[in-house]
Motif scaffolding. Structure first.
Motif, PDB file in Angstrom:
ATOM      1  N   UNK A 127      32.670  46.450  50.395  1.00  0.00           N
ATOM      2  CA  UNK A 127      31.440  47.225  50.521  1.00  0.00           C
ATOM      3  C   UNK A 127      30.772  47.445  49.184  1.00  0.00           C
ATOM      4  N   UNK A 128      31.565  47.465  48.096  1.00  0.00           N
ATOM      5  CA  UNK A 128      31.037  47.694  46.754  1.00  0.00           C
ATOM      6  C   UNK A 128      31.868  46.911  45.759  1.00  0.00           C
ATOM      7  N   UNK A 129      31.298  46.635  44.608  1.00  0.00           N
ATOM      8  CA  UNK A 129      31.978  45.802  43.612  1.00  0.00           C
ATOM      9  C   UNK A 129      33.228  46.479  43.054  1.00  0.00           C
ATOM     10  N   UNK A 138      29.127  38.725  39.120  1.00  0.00           N
ATOM     11  CA  UNK A 138      28.356  39.546  40.072  1.00  0.00           C
ATOM     12  C   UNK A 138      27.831  38.700  41.234  1.00  0.00           C
ATOM     13  N   UNK A 139      27.492  37.454  40.970  1.00  0.00           N
ATOM     14  CA  UNK A 139      27.039  36.576  42.058  1.00  0.00           C
ATOM     15  C   UNK A 139      28.186  36.267  43.010  1.00  0.00           C
ATOM     16  N   UNK A 140      29.388  36.065  42.458  1.00  0.00           N
ATOM     17  CA  UNK A 140      30.553  35.819  43.310  1.00  0.00           C
ATOM     18  C   UNK A 140      30.862  37.033  44.182  1.00  0.00           C
ATOM     19  N   UNK A 141      30.750  38.221  43.622  1.00  0.00           N
ATOM     20  CA  UNK A 141      31.019  39.443  44.387  1.00  0.00           C
ATOM     21  C   UNK A 141      29.944  39.683  45.439  1.00  0.00           C
ATOM     22  N   UNK A 142      28.722  39.273  45.171  1.00  0.00           N
ATOM     23  CA  UNK A 142      27.653  39.456  46.145  1.00  0.00           C
ATOM     24  C   UNK A 142      27.924  38.634  47.406  1.00  0.00           C
ATOM     25  N   UNK A 143      28.540  37.458  47.226  1.00  0.00           N
ATOM     26  CA  UNK A 143      28.900  36.649  48.381  1.00  0.00           C
ATOM     27  C   UNK A 143      29.889  37.422  49.263  1.00  0.00           C
ATOM     28  N   UNK A 144      30.874  38.069  48.632  1.00  0.00           N
ATOM     29  CA  UNK A 144      31.870  38.836  49.377  1.00  0.00           C
ATOM     30  C   UNK A 144      31.254  40.072  50.031  1.00  0.00           C
ATOM     31  N   UNK A 145      30.300  40.669  49.386  1.00  0.00           N
ATOM     32  CA  UNK A 145      29.661  41.853  49.954  1.00  0.00           C
ATOM     33  C   UNK A 145      28.824  41.484  51.175  1.00  0.00           C
ATOM     34  N   UNK A 146      28.075  40.374  51.059  1.00  0.00           N
ATOM     35  CA  UNK A 146      27.252  39.926  52.187  1.00  0.00           C
ATOM     36  C   UNK A 146      28.133  39.583  53.391  1.00  0.00           C
ATOM     37  N   UNK A 147      29.289  39.014  53.103  1.00  0.00           N
ATOM     38  CA  UNK A 147      30.226  38.660  54.199  1.00  0.00           C
ATOM     39  C   UNK A 147      31.060  39.853  54.631  1.00  0.00           C
ATOM     40  N   UNK A 148      30.798  41.019  54.066  1.00  0.00           N
ATOM     41  CA  UNK A 148      31.417  42.290  54.420  1.00  0.00           C
ATOM     42  C   UNK A 148      32.920  42.306  54.158  1.00  0.00           C
ATOM     43  N   UNK A 149      33.360  41.484  53.186  1.00  0.00           N
ATOM     44  CA  UNK A 149      34.752  41.551  52.747  1.00  0.00           C
ATOM     45  C   UNK A 149      34.958  42.821  51.942  1.00  0.00           C
TER      46      UNK A 149
END
Length: 971
Positions: free
Chosen positions: A878-880, A865-876
């Motif tokens: 929008x949701x997990x 979940x922490x790895x996915x949060x990085x992608x979400x913040x970078x807007x890669x």
């Protein structure tokens, strides 16, 4: 090809969306009074008493004083008590709580006198029973006010029938308990120094005194050496130091220390402004000599040490009071002063010599009592208002304190006279901790007056020697039979009990229970027949008190009524002092625990719970009173809370403007927020409260409320047909049941040891971390999107189990909110969470192996979940659900755990891959989770129009735009 398209079919209507009217905004200030009315209407407290077969549990209420609105300390105190009572009730006890009030005593009397003064009336012109009636009315009014304020905080109890120390039966029992001291030989009249309030004109107990800084006069006084053959000592001066100049007219002696080195010093020089003369000789302790001379503005070039002064030489010295022979003294101070060694003299401050006025100092009093010399040293120079007796030379009528508690003119008059006669070496001022009356806030003095005492080192003549022969011995024994929370409470009370003097029982006031005894005319206090000890007389008195209250003591003809036909009334004098109110409250165990049907079966409370100051107050007096009359403590457990401070850790003060008023907190936030603040704090230490702290408490409350709302929504149509047995449940649900079983033990043990902070923190962490942030998050998809699957039924069964545990675990704390939650699911005129118990939780739900496995699963989940949060913040993404990460797991056991569960559901991704291969260098890692790394990949396939998972099979089923799971659910 199906006829429907994602655009034409409303899949939202096919979801199992939560349904609840439970509002996120609590509106507690407005709604809480409605629940209070409801509880009163359905009689919750009385209905709980009707439950059969329960073990009684009694918390005995330390009575607040009925003379003002509640402060934050009251709210803390009563809320802790309420949590104790409610939690024990919900754990299967018959938990009784009888609220009570202290109604007698000086503060109420003072208020009525104040009203009289404003109207120009004199209390002494009012018949005493009329005055007492006004005191009674005043107390009753405040009882009603405080009762409503306590009830508003959600405090449960027998509010319809509280105990009041001014009730007739209570007054009867208080008098009866006093008579036990009369009959068992521990009551005596003595004349000794007691703490005395000149403002309030009465003796005070230690518990009625608090210490504040005070600026005092300090003087160094010269006593001339006379009656010695040694020429070097004859005419020299012994110097004493005191911070109470007003005691100098009562000086009868000076004492010195046997192990202190003393010297004879001579003045060889002097500054321009000084009270010394060259050639003056002074006796001082060697360790303090230069400090003393410095106070007289002398330096070491102006003084020389002539020689040692031995103990033998000191023993031959007599001293002359500095006022001896003064013109107009009428010989008042002409007798030589006693001079001897005493073990309480030190040479760490002062002069190494101590001025003794045994009428105003307990150590000096004890010294001369032991010597059998009290008749020679006791004076009666200070009268009840703190002024000198009118005929005292020079100082008659001078006041130590003014009626408003400010410095009077006595100290200045004494100092000026000593200066006039050449009796001072130096003077100054000092700021030090000094005793004050906690009621009037005025300084107190030690004053020798005839008072009534309970002797705590005299054998108790009631035949209960197995508990110790004296009150002190009994008390020290019983302290170790009590459980103290926190444990340091035991040591505090034990040390106090070891060192305390006899108990001063008498007060020179009007509003209280009188000392119901008679003294024989012509007899001395030391005579065997000084006190009338007659059971028949005692019985008459208590029967009259039971019928008409203590006022009968003050009626005309009372003495004849009680003594006539038994003894000759003319032979006896009736005592009109009233009892210390600490004796009143210390006796409450007798008329509450012992006498009431809803009291305690054996007359002993399961819990006394008060602030830490009550180690010298109610805990103390209750123990003394109980061991003196029954031989045992009145409590099994004593729980203590600290004081309430502001957010900066400062004591609250109206003058500073940092007080927190419970009523205002309730108006702004609601009582449940105040109760939650109590539960979150370590009440055993001093605790802080203020606007920012309350905001944080309100935030915690909102998070809990959201948890409860989620469960209500998910359980909206849950029935017993949906219930699933634990053995059939998926692992995740069985892990939740394991945590429930763990928590149930923590909650029960925490409540049993009064650890509300521990209980709340455990439940709050479980609700917000284990449930809201993990279990609810993971199972939201199944609850919303599954059809009638085992997984969904199991999840809802677990939610039902959680609902019953969380509402009952938290009901003792959040009494209003948990009632609201409960009624949302179980409405009805007779329904209430407070009529239920915490459900039994099977120990079979505990599964440590499963818990260990899921600890590995959750640790890996945090990395994902922490790895996915990085992608979400970078807007890669929008949701997990747009992700399909690759998870590299080095540990075989952890990898096997992840592969055995639907790890993509646990991580809320659409797809996931797990491998034991070495992770590439660019993989995401977390230092606290060794051996787990994540490489991000986007999920392949189309987004399901119903559950929003991205899966390859979307669009290949009967219903357009959905995955296989959703296609089956829609069908």
């Amino acid at each position: 090809m199906c006829a429907d398209t994602p655009e034409t079919l409303d899949y939202k209507s096919t979801l199992n969306l939560p349904k609840t009217d439970f509002p996120m905004r609590a509106g507690l200030p407005k709604r809480e009074p409605e629940w209070l009315e409801r509880w009163e209407k359905i009689g919750v407290y009385d209905r709980l008493r009707e439950k059969q077969g329960r073990k009684p549990f009694t918390l005995h209420d330390g009575p607040p004083y009925a003379n003002g609105n509640l402060h934050i300390g009251h709210a803390l105190n009563k809320t802790i008590k309420d949590m104790i009572v409610r939690s024990h009730q919900m754990m299967g006890f018959d938990a009784r709580y009888i609220p009570g009030w202290d109604c007698h005593g000086l503060p109420i009397e003072w208020k009525i006198e104040e009203q009289y003064r404003q109207k120009g009336r004199d209390k002494d012109d009012v018949p005493i029973n009329d005055f007492r009636a006004e005191c009674r009315k005043f107390a009753a009014g405040w009882v009603d006010v405080q009762r409503d304020e306590f009830k508003r905080l959600g405090i449960t109890g027998n509010w319809a029938d509280p105990y009041l120390t001014m009730d007739f039966h209570a007054e009867r029992v208080i008098a009866e308990e006093f008579m036990k001291f009369l009959m068992n030989g521990t009551l005596y009249q003595g004349s000794k120094p007691v703490m005395w309030s000149p403002v309030e004109k009465t003796a005070l107990a230690e518990a009625e005194v608090e210490y504040h800084d005070k600026e005092s006069f300090t003087i160094w006084v010269k006593f001339k050496v006379v009656g010695t053959d040694d020429a070097s000592l004859d005419g020299a001066h012994v110097v004493i130091w005191t911070t109470t100049p007003w005691t100098m007219p009562s000086n009868k002696a000076v004492v010195y220390g046997e192990d202190i080195s003393y010297g004879l010093y001579e003045v060889t020089g002097r500054p321009e402004e000084s009270w010394v003369t060259i050639g003056d000789r002074y006796l001082l302790s060697d360790s303090m000599a230069m400090d003393v001379f410095g106070r007289a503005r002398l330096d070491d070039t102006m003084v020389r040490r002539l020689r040692d002064v031995t103990q033998d030489e000191l023993a031959k010295i007599k001293l002359q009071h500095p006022l001896a022979g003064a013109e107009g003294s009428n010989g008042e101070w002409d007798d030589l002063r006693d001079f001897r060694a005493a073990d309480f003299v030190t040479d760490t401050e002062g002069t190494g010599f101590v001025h003794c006025a045994p009428s105003h100092g307990l150590e000096e009093y004890e010294l001369y009592r032991g010597l059998g010399m009290l008749d020679q040293v006791i004076t009666y120079n200070v009268v009840e208002d703190g002024s000198f007796r009118a005929d005292l030379p020079f100082f008659g009528g001078k006041k130590i304190l003014k009626p408003n508690g400010k410095e009077g003119d006595a100290n200045t008059a004494v100092i000026n006279k000593l200066v006039e006669v050449g009796g001072l070496l130096a003077r100054g001022k000092i700021k030090h901790s000094y005793p004050h009356s906690w009621r009037s806030k005025a300084p107190v003095i030690y004053r020798n007056t005839p008072q009534w005492f309970a002797a705590i080192d005299r054998p108790v003549g009631d035949g209960q020697d197995t508990f110790g022969k004296t009150i002190r011995e009994r008390a020290l024994t019983e302290i170790d039979n009590v459980n103290w929370v926190p444990k340091k409470g035991r040591n505090r009370l034990h040390s106090m009990m070891e060192a305390r003097p006899d108990w001063v029982l008498s007060r020179q006031r009007a509003w209280g229970v009188p000392l119901t005894c008679f003294t024989k005319n012509g007899a001395l206090p030391t005579d065997e027949d000084f006190l009338l000890r007659n059971p028949e007389v005692n019985q008459r008195i208590v029967e009259a008190f039971e019928a008409d209250g203590a006022d009968v003591w003050y009626e005309d003809g009372a003495k004849e009524r009680f003594l006539g036909g038994i003894v000759n009334p003319d032979d006896y004098t009736q005592v009109f002092d009233i009892l210390d109110v600490w004796f009143d409250s210390g006796s409450t165990h007798a008329f509450v625990l012992r006498d009431r049907e809803d009291g305690s079966e054996d007359g002993i409370a399961d819990v006394y719970m008060e602030g830490t100051d009550q180690h010298r107050g109610w805990f103390h007096s209750s123990l003394l009173q109980s061991v003196g009359t029954t031989g045992r403590a009145p409590y099994r457990n004593v729980v203590t809370h600290g004081f309430t401070l502001d957010e900066k850790g400062m004591k609250m003060s109206k003058s500073i403007g940092n007080t927190i008023v419970p009523e205002k907190v309730v108006q702004q936030y609601g009582a449940d927020i105040l109760r939650l603040w109590v539960a979150q704090t370590d009440y055993t230490a001093d605790q802080r409260i203020g606007p920012e702290i309350l905001k944080g408490t309100a935030d915690s409350y909102r998070r809990l409320r959201n948890t409860m709302r989620y469960m209500l929504g998910a359980l909206s149509d849950f029935t017993d047909t949906d219930r699933t047995e634990p053995a059939e449940m998926p692992e995740l649900e069985r892990w939740v049941l394991h945590r429930v079983a763990e928590l149930d033990q923590i909650v029960r043990e925490g409540y049993a040891r009064y650890d509300f902070q521990g209980v709340f923190q455990a439940v709050f962490t479980f609700a917000t971390v284990d449930l809201s942030a993990f279990y609810f998050d993971v199972r939201k998809d199944a609850l919303y999107c599954d059809g009638d699957t085992l997984r969904r039924r199991a999840a809802r069964t677990v939610l039902d189990i959680l609902f019953h545990r969380l509402t009952t675990w938290l009901a003792p704390v959040l009494v209003f909110t948990m009632e609201e939650v409960w009624l949302e699911r179980f409405p009805g005129d007779e329904s209430s969470v407070h009529l239920t118990d915490i459900p039994d939780t099977p120990k079979a739900w505990l599964d440590s192996d499963l818990a260990a496995k899921w600890a590995k699963v959750r640790a890996a989940r945090r990395v994902v979940t922490s790895a996915l949060e990085v992608q979400r913040v970078e807007k890669v993404i929008g949701a997990s659900l747009e992700a399909a990460p690759m998870v590299f797991v080095a540990d075989d056991a952890q990898r096997a755990a992840l592969e055995s569960v639907a790890f993509e559901d646990v991580c809320i991704t659409s797809q996931i891959a797990i491998t034991g291969d070495d992770a590439p260098a660019e993989a995401f890692r977390m230092p606290e989770t060794d051996g787990v790394a994540v490489v991000f990949e986007k999920a392949s396939g189309e987004k399901c129009a119903r559950c929003w998972k991205v899966l390859p099979d979307v669009g290949t089923h009967d219903h357009a735009g959905v995955c296989a799971r959703c296609d089956e659910a829609v069908s």
